[in-house]
Design a protein around this motif. Structure first.
Motif, PDB file in Angstrom:
ATOM      1  N   LEU A   1      33.570 -24.641  -9.976  1.00  9.83           N
ATOM      2  CA  LEU A   1      34.023 -25.243 -11.236  1.00  9.83           C
ATOM      3  C   LEU A   1      33.099 -26.375 -11.666  1.00  9.83           C
ATOM      4  CD1 LEU A   1      37.878 -25.322 -10.636  1.00  9.83           C
ATOM      5  CD2 LEU A   1      36.706 -24.085 -12.468  1.00  9.83           C
ATOM      6  N   CYS A   2      32.696 -27.221 -10.727  1.00  8.34           N
ATOM      7  CA  CYS A   2      31.785 -28.325 -11.063  1.00  8.34           C
ATOM      8  C   CYS A   2      30.421 -27.805 -11.503  1.00  8.34           C
ATOM      9  CB  CYS A   2      31.635 -29.261  -9.868  1.00  8.34           C
ATOM     10  SG  CYS A   2      33.103 -30.237  -9.498  1.00  8.34           S
ATOM     11  N   ILE A   3      29.942 -26.770 -10.849  1.00  7.61           N
ATOM     12  CA  ILE A   3      28.638 -26.213 -11.218  1.00  7.61           C
ATOM     13  C   ILE A   3      28.699 -25.577 -12.604  1.00  7.61           C
ATOM     14  CG2 ILE A   3      27.015 -24.360 -10.667  1.00  7.61           C
ATOM     15  CD1 ILE A   3      27.444 -24.982  -7.747  1.00  7.61           C
ATOM     16  N   LEU A   4      29.764 -24.843 -12.891  1.00  8.50           N
ATOM     17  CA  LEU A   4      29.902 -24.234 -14.214  1.00  8.50           C
ATOM     18  C   LEU A   4      30.017 -25.296 -15.300  1.00  8.50           C
ATOM     19  CD1 LEU A   4      32.351 -21.261 -13.512  1.00  8.50           C
ATOM     20  CD2 LEU A   4      29.909 -21.133 -14.020  1.00  8.50           C
TER      21      LEU A   4
ATOM     22  N   ILE B   1      35.886 -17.924  -0.838  1.00  5.27           N
ATOM     23  CA  ILE B   1      37.243 -17.648  -1.307  1.00  5.27           C
ATOM     24  C   ILE B   1      37.952 -18.965  -1.610  1.00  5.27           C
ATOM     25  CG2 ILE B   1      37.383 -15.518   0.035  1.00  5.27           C
ATOM     26  CD1 ILE B   1      39.244 -17.079   1.963  1.00  5.27           C
ATOM     27  N   SER B   2      38.965 -18.866  -2.446  1.00  6.19           N
ATOM     28  CA  SER B   2      39.798 -20.024  -2.748  1.00  6.19           C
ATOM     29  C   SER B   2      40.825 -20.195  -1.639  1.00  6.19           C
ATOM     30  CB  SER B   2      40.501 -19.820  -4.098  1.00  6.19           C
ATOM     31  OG  SER B   2      41.534 -20.759  -4.269  1.00  6.19           O
ATOM     32  N   TYR B   3      40.919 -21.405  -1.086  1.00  7.84           N
ATOM     33  CA  TYR B   3      41.885 -21.650  -0.017  1.00  7.84           C
ATOM     34  C   TYR B   3      43.314 -21.491  -0.524  1.00  7.84           C
ATOM     35  CZ  TYR B   3      37.868 -23.822   2.325  1.00  7.84           C
ATOM     36  OH  TYR B   3      36.644 -24.059   2.894  1.00  7.84           O
ATOM     37  N   LYS B   4      43.543 -21.910  -1.751  1.00  8.44           N
ATOM     38  CA  LYS B   4      44.904 -21.903  -2.290  1.00  8.44           C
ATOM     39  C   LYS B   4      45.332 -20.514  -2.755  1.00  8.44           C
ATOM     40  CE  LYS B   4      47.814 -24.453  -5.596  1.00  8.44           C
ATOM     41  NZ  LYS B   4      48.405 -23.329  -6.323  1.00  8.44           N
ATOM     42  N   TYR B   5      44.422 -19.780  -3.408  1.00 11.45           N
ATOM     43  CA  TYR B   5      44.788 -18.483  -3.995  1.00 11.45           C
ATOM     44  C   TYR B   5      44.429 -17.301  -3.099  1.00 11.45           C
ATOM     45  CZ  TYR B   5      45.608 -21.125  -8.265  1.00 11.45           C
ATOM     46  OH  TYR B   5      46.089 -22.025  -9.181  1.00 11.45           O
TER      47      TYR B   5
ATOM     48  N   SER C   1      40.670 -27.190 -12.149  1.00  7.69           N
ATOM     49  CA  SER C   1      39.863 -28.260 -11.549  1.00  7.69           C
ATOM     50  C   SER C   1      40.750 -29.312 -10.900  1.00  7.69           C
ATOM     51  CB  SER C   1      38.982 -28.909 -12.622  1.00  7.69           C
ATOM     52  OG  SER C   1      38.093 -27.976 -13.189  1.00  7.69           O
ATOM     53  N   TYR C   2      41.828 -29.672 -11.588  1.00 10.27           N
ATOM     54  CA  TYR C   2      42.761 -30.648 -11.025  1.00 10.27           C
ATOM     55  C   TYR C   2      43.380 -30.125  -9.733  1.00 10.27           C
ATOM     56  CZ  TYR C   2      47.162 -33.176 -10.482  1.00 10.27           C
ATOM     57  OH  TYR C   2      48.214 -33.887  -9.980  1.00 10.27           O
ATOM     58  N   GLU C   3      43.786 -28.865  -9.733  1.00  8.95           N
ATOM     59  CA  GLU C   3      44.400 -28.289  -8.539  1.00  8.95           C
ATOM     60  C   GLU C   3      43.399 -28.201  -7.396  1.00  8.95           C
ATOM     61  OE1 GLU C   3      45.878 -24.531  -9.782  1.00  8.95           O
ATOM     62  OE2 GLU C   3      47.614 -25.361 -10.841  1.00  8.95           O
ATOM     63  N   SER C   4      42.177 -27.801  -7.675  1.00  9.91           N
ATOM     64  CA  SER C   4      41.180 -27.649  -6.610  1.00  9.91           C
ATOM     65  C   SER C   4      40.833 -28.994  -5.975  1.00  9.91           C
ATOM     66  CB  SER C   4      39.917 -26.981  -7.161  1.00  9.91           C
ATOM     67  OG  SER C   4      39.300 -27.796  -8.142  1.00  9.91           O
ATOM     68  N   ALA C   5      40.780 -30.053  -6.779  1.00 15.85           N
ATOM     69  CA  ALA C   5      40.509 -31.385  -6.235  1.00 15.85           C
ATOM     70  C   ALA C   5      41.720 -31.918  -5.471  1.00 15.85           C
ATOM     71  CB  ALA C   5      40.136 -32.343  -7.365  1.00 15.85           C
ATOM     72  N   ARG C   6      42.911 -31.644  -5.957  1.00 19.04           N
ATOM     73  CA  ARG C   6      44.132 -32.148  -5.317  1.00 19.04           C
ATOM     74  C   ARG C   6      44.368 -31.491  -3.966  1.00 19.04           C
ATOM     75  NH1 ARG C   6      50.299 -31.486  -7.749  1.00 19.04           N
ATOM     76  NH2 ARG C   6      51.378 -32.524  -6.009  1.00 19.04           N
TER      77      ARG C   6
ATOM     78  N   ASP D   1      43.532 -32.773   3.699  1.00 18.94           N
ATOM     79  CA  ASP D   1      43.329 -31.730   4.702  1.00 18.94           C
ATOM     80  C   ASP D   1      43.212 -30.381   4.005  1.00 18.94           C
ATOM     81  OD1 ASP D   1      43.200 -30.142   6.903  1.00 18.94           O
ATOM     82  OD2 ASP D   1      45.190 -30.634   7.686  1.00 18.94           O
ATOM     83  N   PRO D   2      42.033 -29.754   4.005  1.00 14.11           N
ATOM     84  CA  PRO D   2      41.889 -28.446   3.345  1.00 14.11           C
ATOM     85  C   PRO D   2      42.709 -27.350   4.013  1.00 14.11           C
ATOM     86  CG  PRO D   2      39.916 -29.008   4.597  1.00 14.11           C
ATOM     87  CD  PRO D   2      40.767 -30.229   4.579  1.00 14.11           C
ATOM     88  N   LEU D   3      43.093 -27.545   5.282  1.00 16.67           N
ATOM     89  CA  LEU D   3      43.908 -26.531   5.948  1.00 16.67           C
ATOM     90  C   LEU D   3      45.292 -26.427   5.317  1.00 16.67           C
ATOM     91  CD1 LEU D   3      43.040 -27.072   9.730  1.00 16.67           C
ATOM     92  CD2 LEU D   3      42.043 -25.451   8.099  1.00 16.67           C
ATOM     93  N   VAL D   4      45.785 -27.533   4.771  1.00 17.14           N
ATOM     94  CA  VAL D   4      47.088 -27.503   4.090  1.00 17.14           C
ATOM     95  C   VAL D   4      47.022 -26.598   2.875  1.00 17.14           C
ATOM     96  CG1 VAL D   4      48.800 -28.908   2.867  1.00 17.14           C
ATOM     97  CG2 VAL D   4      47.701 -29.790   4.938  1.00 17.14           C
ATOM     98  N   SER D   5      45.876 -26.601   2.180  1.00 13.53           N
ATOM     99  CA  SER D   5      45.699 -25.748   1.010  1.00 13.53           C
ATOM    100  C   SER D   5      45.758 -24.279   1.398  1.00 13.53           C
ATOM    101  CB  SER D   5      44.362 -26.063   0.329  1.00 13.53           C
ATOM    102  OG  SER D   5      44.131 -25.196  -0.758  1.00 13.53           O
ATOM    103  N   TYR D   6      45.219 -23.938   2.568  1.00 16.38           N
ATOM    104  CA  TYR D   6      45.147 -22.538   2.985  1.00 16.38           C
ATOM    105  C   TYR D   6      46.419 -22.093   3.718  1.00 16.38           C
ATOM    106  CZ  TYR D   6      43.012 -18.190   4.615  1.00 16.38           C
ATOM    107  OH  TYR D   6      42.726 -16.871   4.843  1.00 16.38           O
ATOM    108  N   TYR D   7      46.894 -22.925   4.653  1.00 17.04           N
ATOM    109  CA  TYR D   7      48.026 -22.522   5.502  1.00 17.04           C
ATOM    110  C   TYR D   7      49.359 -23.132   5.074  1.00 17.04           C
ATOM    111  CZ  TYR D   7      44.503 -20.693   8.698  1.00 17.04           C
ATOM    112  OH  TYR D   7      43.473 -19.980   9.247  1.00 17.04           O
TER     113      TYR D   7
END
Length: 339
Positions: free
Chosen positions: A295-298, A87-91, A280-285, A38-44
């Protein structure tokens, strides 16, 4: 042979590069949406689990996650073409700023490791050929074979256990101690363990390839003729054999980028080294989609540029590559004309 037009040559390379990036971005975008989480968990954070259906719908609309995937990709691509990657959901900040704060650490670890790997690989290859069949050659081959078979994560854990836990002579994580970001000696101490793993995991793989290539060159007919004429071993190896394997050596450096880059990312994750690998690990997790995309594009762009650079360097150094390509083009043209 007709000289190729530089405009069409470099234009073709650029189009191939852009098309590959487009396919990569499309693939990563769709696969990341299919992954569980759930990407919402990363943001909220934990609040996302207590949201009502109405609050969840509002949150997804705010982050642009309510639209179909194809619409989300179209929006992301339109923004990316303008330099806006979201924007980064986590940061909770622009993904370019997040990546920019970590890029230097990865460049230091990966860049120095890359130079050490190929510098030492060339040295080991020369030593094996110079002392062919002697005890030095046999020891290098056996030790190299053993170290190349050890998984990176396992070697990392062993080194951590020995030098950071038991002996306590080296730090176990991070790029520098708290408040000592400008201390080069402290940064060097933090680099020792991850750098050792990066180099040891890849060194013999490339040293063995260079050794075999140089070994085959030493057995060529012109070398036998030179030896019969009394030319010294040093002059044969350094003046004739090494320059002849240079195109293969540079090509190997180019195509090794994804191999070494992937190993660097694994090492960063194990040592909690604040670089692009850990990011990369954090963004995928945490399903941090925007950060994962950039990150994947770079990473993909670095791999593609490495391969293109190796190909172009080879074509400049070895004219036979151009000649072979011209022959293939002529054969296809003649076949089409005959048809």
């Amino acid at each position: 042979m007709k000289r190729r037009n530089p405009f069409f040559y470099f234009g073709g390379k650029l189009l191939l590069f852009l098309a590959s990036l487009f396919i990569l971005s499309l693939t990563v975008f769709y696969i990341s949406r299919l992954a569980p989480g759930d990407p919402l968990v990363s943001y909220y954070g934990d609040r996302a689990e207590r949201m009502s259906p109405q609050e969840r719908a509002w949150a997804e609309e705010r982050l642009g996650l309510d639209a179909p995937v194809r619409v989300q990709y179209a929006r992301w691509l339109a923004g990316a073409l303008k330099g806006d990657f979201g924007i980064s959901y986590k940061y909770k900040m622009d993904v370019r700023e997040v990546i920019g704060s970590r890029t230097g650490n990865t460049l230091i670890l990966g860049g120095i490791g890359f130079l050490l790997i190929f510098g030492l690989a060339l040295l080991l290859g020369i030593l094996c050929v110079w002392f062919e069949g002697r005890w030095i050659d046999r020891i290098i081959c056996r030790v190299g074979t053993v170290t190349s078979c050890i998984p990176e994560f396992w070697l990392s854990l062993v080194l951590l256990l020995v030098f950071a836990v038991f002996l306590r002579v080296l730090p176990s994580s991070g790029a520098y101690s708290a408040g000592r970001g400008g201390d080069l000696a402290d940064r060097a101490r933090h680099l020792i363990l991850p750098m050792t793993v990066v180099v040891m995991s890849h060194l013999w793989y490339y040293a063995y390839m260079i050794r075999n290539k140089l070994w085959a060159e030493v057995r060529a007919d012109y070398v036998l003729l030179a030896r019969a004429k009394g030319v010294g071993k040093r002059r044969i190896i350094f003046r004739h054999c090494l320059p002849n394997i240079l195109p293969s050596y540079l090509s190997l450096m180019g195509i090794s980028v994804p191999h070494i880059l992937g190993g660097t990312y694994v090492v960063e994750a194990v040592f909690s080294y604040p670089g692009l690998g850990t990011l990369s690990y954090e963004s995928a997790r945490y399903q941090d989609y925007n950060l994962l995309m950039l990150l994947c594009i770079l990473s993909g762009a670095v791999v593609m540029l490495g391969n293109l650079a190796a190909q172009m360097i080879n074509e400049r150094i070895d004219p036979r590559i151009k000649a072979d390509e011209a022959v293939r083009i002529t054969e296809r043209w003649e076949a089409g004309e005959d048809g």
